[in-house]
Design an enzyme around this catalytic site. Sequence first.
Site, PDB file in Angstrom:
ATOM      1  N   GLU A  14     -54.308 -75.428 -30.739  1.00 35.58           N
ATOM      2  CA  GLU A  14     -55.493 -75.279 -31.272  1.00 35.58           C
ATOM      3  C   GLU A  14     -56.845 -75.745 -30.619  1.00 35.58           C
ATOM      4  O   GLU A  14     -57.528 -76.287 -31.304  1.00 35.58           O
ATOM      5  CB  GLU A  14     -55.355 -75.683 -32.755  1.00 35.58           C
ATOM      6  CG  GLU A  14     -54.280 -75.272 -33.489  1.00 35.58           C
ATOM      7  CD  GLU A  14     -53.672 -75.825 -34.854  1.00 35.58           C
ATOM      8  OE1 GLU A  14     -54.729 -76.523 -35.330  1.00 35.58           O
ATOM      9  OE2 GLU A  14     -52.810 -75.205 -35.245  1.00 35.58           O
ATOM     10  N   ASN A  31     -50.926 -73.075 -27.633  1.00 37.14           N
ATOM     11  CA  ASN A  31     -50.504 -72.705 -28.789  1.00 37.14           C
ATOM     12  C   ASN A  31     -51.765 -72.482 -29.761  1.00 37.14           C
ATOM     13  O   ASN A  31     -52.403 -73.612 -29.719  1.00 37.14           O
ATOM     14  CB  ASN A  31     -49.242 -73.435 -29.239  1.00 37.14           C
ATOM     15  CG  ASN A  31     -48.852 -72.768 -30.697  1.00 37.14           C
ATOM     16  OD1 ASN A  31     -48.436 -71.938 -30.874  1.00 37.14           O
ATOM     17  ND2 ASN A  31     -48.738 -73.811 -31.755  1.00 37.14           N
ATOM     18  N   HIS A  87     -49.609 -67.274 -38.942  1.00 36.87           N
ATOM     19  CA  HIS A  87     -49.667 -67.633 -40.498  1.00 36.87           C
ATOM     20  C   HIS A  87     -50.417 -66.511 -40.904  1.00 36.87           C
ATOM     21  O   HIS A  87     -51.688 -66.532 -40.905  1.00 36.87           O
ATOM     22  CB  HIS A  87     -50.458 -69.017 -40.525  1.00 36.87           C
ATOM     23  CG  HIS A  87     -49.772 -70.253 -39.952  1.00 36.87           C
ATOM     24  ND1 HIS A  87     -48.488 -70.480 -40.311  1.00 36.87           N
ATOM     25  CD2 HIS A  87     -50.077 -70.903 -38.878  1.00 36.87           C
ATOM     26  CE1 HIS A  87     -48.294 -71.767 -39.572  1.00 36.87           C
ATOM     27  NE2 HIS A  87     -49.219 -71.854 -38.552  1.00 36.87           N
ATOM     28  N   GLU A  89     -44.934 -70.042 -35.240  1.00 39.93           N
ATOM     29  CA  GLU A  89     -45.132 -70.719 -36.629  1.00 39.93           C
ATOM     30  C   GLU A  89     -45.219 -69.498 -37.660  1.00 39.93           C
ATOM     31  O   GLU A  89     -45.962 -69.820 -38.835  1.00 39.93           O
ATOM     32  CB  GLU A  89     -46.246 -71.650 -36.603  1.00 39.93           C
ATOM     33  CG  GLU A  89     -46.236 -72.612 -35.475  1.00 39.93           C
ATOM     34  CD  GLU A  89     -47.507 -73.502 -35.484  1.00 39.93           C
ATOM     35  OE1 GLU A  89     -48.285 -73.840 -36.690  1.00 39.93           O
ATOM     36  OE2 GLU A  89     -47.773 -74.568 -34.696  1.00 39.93           O
ATOM     37  N   ASP A  97     -45.304 -67.525 -40.658  1.00 44.92           N
ATOM     38  CA  ASP A  97     -45.120 -67.302 -42.353  1.00 44.92           C
ATOM     39  C   ASP A  97     -45.974 -66.522 -42.773  1.00 44.92           C
ATOM     40  O   ASP A  97     -47.039 -66.203 -42.205  1.00 44.92           O
ATOM     41  CB  ASP A  97     -45.211 -68.906 -42.960  1.00 44.92           C
ATOM     42  CG  ASP A  97     -46.389 -69.426 -42.517  1.00 44.92           C
ATOM     43  OD1 ASP A  97     -47.333 -68.991 -42.051  1.00 44.92           O
ATOM     44  OD2 ASP A  97     -46.318 -70.873 -42.730  1.00 44.92           O
TER      45      ASP A  97
HETATM   46  O1  9MR Z   1     -46.370 -78.071 -41.311  1.00 50.65           O
HETATM   47  C1  9MR Z   1     -47.158 -79.180 -40.872  1.00 50.65           C
HETATM   48  C2  9MR Z   1     -47.615 -80.093 -42.214  1.00 50.65           C
HETATM   49  O2  9MR Z   1     -46.459 -80.741 -42.632  1.00 50.65           O
HETATM   50  C3  9MR Z   1     -48.674 -81.098 -41.751  1.00 50.65           C
HETATM   51  O3  9MR Z   1     -49.033 -81.981 -42.863  1.00 50.65           O
HETATM   52  C4  9MR Z   1     -49.737 -80.581 -41.035  1.00 50.65           C
HETATM   53  C5  9MR Z   1     -50.568 -81.604 -40.597  1.00 50.65           C
HETATM   54  O4  9MR Z   1     -51.757 -81.062 -40.068  1.00 50.65           O
HETATM   55  O5  9MR Z   1     -49.336 -79.788 -39.879  1.00 50.65           O
HETATM   56  C6  9MR Z   1     -48.458 -78.669 -40.341  1.00 50.65           C
HETATM   57  O6  9MR Z   1     -48.117 -77.866 -39.209  1.00 50.65           O
HETATM   58  C7  9MR Z   1     -49.118 -77.196 -38.505  1.00 50.65           C
HETATM   59  C8  9MR Z   1     -48.848 -77.108 -37.040  1.00 50.65           C
HETATM   60  O7  9MR Z   1     -48.400 -78.488 -36.447  1.00 50.65           O
HETATM   61  C9  9MR Z   1     -49.702 -76.399 -36.170  1.00 50.65           C
HETATM   62  N1  9MR Z   1     -50.153 -75.449 -36.549  1.00 50.65           N
HETATM   63  C10 9MR Z   1     -50.542 -75.333 -38.011  1.00 50.65           C
HETATM   64  C11 9MR Z   1     -49.297 -75.941 -38.740  1.00 50.65           C
HETATM   65  C12 9MR Z   1     -49.891 -75.856 -40.333  1.00 50.65           C
HETATM   66  O8  9MR Z   1     -50.805 -76.603 -40.762  1.00 50.65           O
END
Ligand code: 9MR
Length: 437
Positions: A154, A196, A232, A259, A261
């Site tokens: 990101e 990513n 997402h 990722e 969903d």
């Molecule tokens: O799913 C993850 C969640 O449990 C955490 O609280 C969060 C913290 O920023 O990160 C989420 O996963 C993220 C991933 O690592 C990177 N892309 C976005 C995902 C959803 O926020």
Amino acid sequence: MSLVPIMSTAAAAALGAVLVVSAPASAATTLGAAAAQSGRYFGTAVAAGKLNDQTYVNILNTEFSMVTAENEMKWDATEPNRGQFNYSGGDRVLNQAVGNGKRVRGHALLWHQQEPGWAQRLEGSDLRQAMMNHVTQVTTHYRGKIYAWDVVNEAFADGGSGGRRDSNLQRTGNDWIEAAFRAARAADPAAKLCYNDYNTDSVNAKSTGIYNMVRDFKARGVPIDCVGFQSHLSNNAPSDYQANLQRFADLGVEVQITELDISGSNQANAYGAVTRACMAVRACTGITVWGIRDTDSWRTGENPLLFNGSGAKKAAYTAVLDALNAGGPGPTTTTTTNDPVPGGCTASVSLNQWDGGFVATVEVTAGSTALRGWRVATTLSNGTVTSSWSSNRSGTSGSVTFTNVDYNGAVPAGQSTEFGFQGTGSGSGLTPSCTAT
Ligand code: 9MR
């Protein structure tokens, strides 16, 4: 006017015709097995804290062939204090996966979110040094065990600029991303290295900014192997989803959906469309959903996953399974911009072992296309290499990687070349894997 010939089943049978009207009898019944038919994986994010939940673990073990730690390999988890590393959560997720025959995507080495507090307070050269140490330490800990790392997560801005996101990481200098990829490659040469990001699921300013970075990296030899599209999504896959994946593939990197969903009432159709898009792009090597049951999702209340809160399969599950079973051309190994190497290569080893030492001879065989270069990754668990020949080597034990030297990189289609190495201890259990370069 068009004529549509119509023939009854009986008439067709009388003519000796064979009608195939349904999916092949061999259609796989789990996501992982269905994806494997075309050489792909199907994965999920896993939270270490849920590995005691029997419903969760049953679905995980049955359906998925790849695992991403949802949070446990991030910077705040793995280096809570500067120079003090904690791999307990990450190891737990990894060991559960490997123990059940799955592979692991590493997520994520450098990300502006979930930085530990001490790193958030750093800037400049001190931060840069801490970043590179983090990349080196974590990839070294997991060396030889990770299929692909999200090296940087990101780093691009949303909106129309197509440029980098401001962060303390970015303020250490624009070259931080390539520096991270180089450090990761040096520490674990066998892991694929990915960039990513999210909101990159169509051709837009952000994805084009990343596209331009990847093209530049490939042109300058910065080691990048793959791009992750988080995906997402809400209700639909963008109409140019497949075309966007393909333009990255055409740069000579693999693409992975990392990722996935999808919320909304059109969820099942959208899941089917995303899966079909991956299957239609040879270099799309796999799909990971971001959680198992709706109740496991970070998108609370949106029910964006393939299993409901009770662990039952949803319509979206069936849409994905059917699309995986429908097949598609298999993924390729890493390709180069102008000269793809779709034939790949294979490596086999013959071992001469004695008490306390061994000699291994490895045969590299080109696939259906001539090789211009090759890389063979091995894992040597109980031995140490003391010398090698007809190859460049990186590492002596654990993950050991060999690449061609200048006189044996070119191998005609279907033909072979050999290299070898010797060492102390045991050379047993070597399973070399070959990549065309
Ligand atoms: O799913 C993850 C969640 O449990 C955490 O609280 C969060 C913290 O920023 O990160 C989420 O996963 C993220 C991933 O690592 C990177 N892309 C976005 C995902 C959803 O926020």
